[in-house]
Enzyme design. Structure first.
Site, PDB file in Angstrom:
ATOM      1  N   ASN A 222     -10.558  -2.994  -6.339  1.00  0.00           N
ATOM      2  CA  ASN A 222      -9.744  -2.020  -7.092  1.00  0.00           C
ATOM      3  C   ASN A 222     -10.336  -1.631  -8.453  1.00  0.00           C
ATOM      4  OD1 ASN A 222      -6.510  -3.217  -5.862  1.00  0.00           O
ATOM      5  ND2 ASN A 222      -7.801  -1.561  -5.124  1.00  0.00           N
TER       6      ASN A 222
ATOM      7  N   ASP B 281       0.826  -1.209   0.000  1.00  0.00           N
ATOM      8  CA  ASP B 281       0.000   0.000   0.000  1.00  0.00           C
ATOM      9  C   ASP B 281       0.864   1.265   0.000  1.00  0.00           C
ATOM     10  OD1 ASP B 281      -2.379   1.306  -0.046  1.00  0.00           O
ATOM     11  OD2 ASP B 281      -2.850   1.022   2.068  1.00  0.00           O
TER      12      ASP B 281
HETATM   13  C1  FPP Z   1      -1.622   0.023  -3.636  1.00  0.00           C
HETATM   14  O1  FPP Z   1      -1.191   1.374  -3.584  1.00  0.00           O
HETATM   15  C2  FPP Z   1      -1.013  -0.666  -4.781  1.00  0.00           C
HETATM   16  C3  FPP Z   1      -1.710  -1.288  -5.797  1.00  0.00           C
HETATM   17  C4  FPP Z   1      -3.160  -1.356  -5.843  1.00  0.00           C
HETATM   18  C5  FPP Z   1      -1.025  -1.908  -6.940  1.00  0.00           C
HETATM   19  C6  FPP Z   1       0.179  -2.685  -6.572  1.00  0.00           C
HETATM   20  C7  FPP Z   1       0.774  -3.275  -7.765  1.00  0.00           C
HETATM   21  C8  FPP Z   1       2.087  -3.353  -8.009  1.00  0.00           C
HETATM   22  C9  FPP Z   1       3.124  -2.827  -7.098  1.00  0.00           C
HETATM   23  C10 FPP Z   1       2.532  -4.013  -9.246  1.00  0.00           C
HETATM   24  C11 FPP Z   1       2.750  -5.494  -9.022  1.00  0.00           C
HETATM   25  C12 FPP Z   1       3.129  -6.120 -10.320  1.00  0.00           C
HETATM   26  C13 FPP Z   1       3.071  -7.452 -10.567  1.00  0.00           C
HETATM   27  C14 FPP Z   1       3.358  -7.993 -11.885  1.00  0.00           C
HETATM   28  C15 FPP Z   1       2.667  -8.350  -9.521  1.00  0.00           C
HETATM   29  P1  FPP Z   1      -2.273   2.504  -3.687  1.00  0.00           P
HETATM   30  O2  FPP Z   1      -2.447   2.878  -5.121  1.00  0.00           O
HETATM   31  O3  FPP Z   1      -3.533   2.053  -3.011  1.00  0.00           O
HETATM   32  O4  FPP Z   1      -1.617   3.672  -2.911  1.00  0.00           O
HETATM   33  P2  FPP Z   1      -2.392   4.793  -2.081  1.00  0.00           P
HETATM   34  O5  FPP Z   1      -3.011   4.068  -0.896  1.00  0.00           O
HETATM   35  O6  FPP Z   1      -1.301   5.698  -1.690  1.00  0.00           O
HETATM   36  O7  FPP Z   1      -3.402   5.408  -2.966  1.00  0.00           O
END
Ligand code: FPP
Length: 252
Positions: free
Chosen positions: A76, A28
């Site tokens: 999501n 996160d």
């Molecule tokens: C949460 O941060 C992150 C995600 C929903 C996406 C995570 C995905 C990756 C790191 C890529 C993984 C790749 C592979 C191929 C497995 P957020 O966007 O919720 O952050 P925020 O809480 O600050 O908004």
């Protein structure tokens, strides 16, 4: 450089015999990390991929058998369309680009979640990666995509009910092991340690059944800043805990 090299070995203050077998991560804070740097959210996801790759290598270097990452939840889809499309394309590109390396490093890739709803081109890359790495015997890397714990439990109930209905399973034979066999994670041991970055104290519908006895470690660090040193701290914290699994602690 020297510090980085040293961290390829298990740090001396960690006990090899008390390493978790399976680590799960809720990655996160990508969006906030980017926003703080006046960058678009997608830059946080991009950096997040590099961090995940390094964590996978670190787990392998330090003798951890399995790593599971929550890449995309069933919730999501509610994000802005451009971000969802970016993430789908990112997953696809990463899989295509990293497959050869994963083969070389003997990684076994698995996906958990309802994959039917994913774009066809991504599903093809997933099938290719899962199929190619099936024979690998190194670390088991599971990626939860379009995953929801409640939805996983419901689909397990449905398939068990169907087996009872068609007479291949008796009602009284349903036990935890039958139930586990019907989960997406069939064959993977339960996580011993869940790490969540960016400070939120929630499980967010991740591996609800499997997390029954997991130790939970939450750090304020945003996922793109989570490095080996931070992982080391999480493992030190994990090793300092007494795991009782509902029983009385054993004095060693
Ligand atoms: C949460 O941060 C992150 C995600 C929903 C996406 C995570 C995905 C990756 C790191 C890529 C993984 C790749 C592979 C191929 C497995 P957020 O966007 O919720 O952050 P925020 O809480 O600050 O908004």
């Amino acid at each position: 450089m020297a510090a980085k090299q040293l961290l390829q070995e298990i740090p001396t203050d960690l006990l090899r015999e008390r390493m978790p077998r399976h680590v799960a991560v809720i990655m996160d804070g990508n969006g906030r990390w980017a926003k703080r740097r006046a960058m678009p959210r997608i830059m946080g996801h991009r950096k997040g991929v590099d961090v995940l790759k390094d964590l996978l290598r670190c787990c392998r270097d330090w003798g951890i058998e399995a790593l599971t990452a929550y890449a995309f939840s069933t919730e999501n889809w509610g994000r802005p369309t451009e971000e969802v499309e970016f993430l789908m394309t990112l997953f696809e590109r990463v899989l295509r680009k990293e497959l050869r390396e994963m083969m070389k490093e003997n990684v076994q890739i698995r996906f958990v979640g309802n994959l039917e709803m994913l774009p066809d081109s991504l599903r093809e890359e997933i099938d290719r990666a899962v199929e190619a790495t099936r024979v690998n015997t190194g670390i088991r890397f599971t990626i939860a995509t379009n995953y929801g714990g409640r939805q996983e439990i419901l689909q397990a109930c449905r398939s068990i009910a169907a087996a009872v209905k068609d007479g291949t399973l008796a009602l009284e034979d349903i036990d935890e092991s039958i139930f586990e066999r019907n989960l997406y994670t069939n064959g993977i041991c339960d996580p011993d340690l869940l790490i969540r970055t960016s400070g939120e104290m929630r499980i967010s519908n991740f591996l609800l059944w499997q997390m029954a006895y997991a130790e939970i470690y939450v750090t304020d660090t945003m996922w793109p800043d989570f490095d080996r040193a931070q992982f080391h701290t999480a493992l030190r914290d994990y090793q300092s805990r007494e795991r009782r699994f509902g029983k009385v602690g054993i004095q060693l």
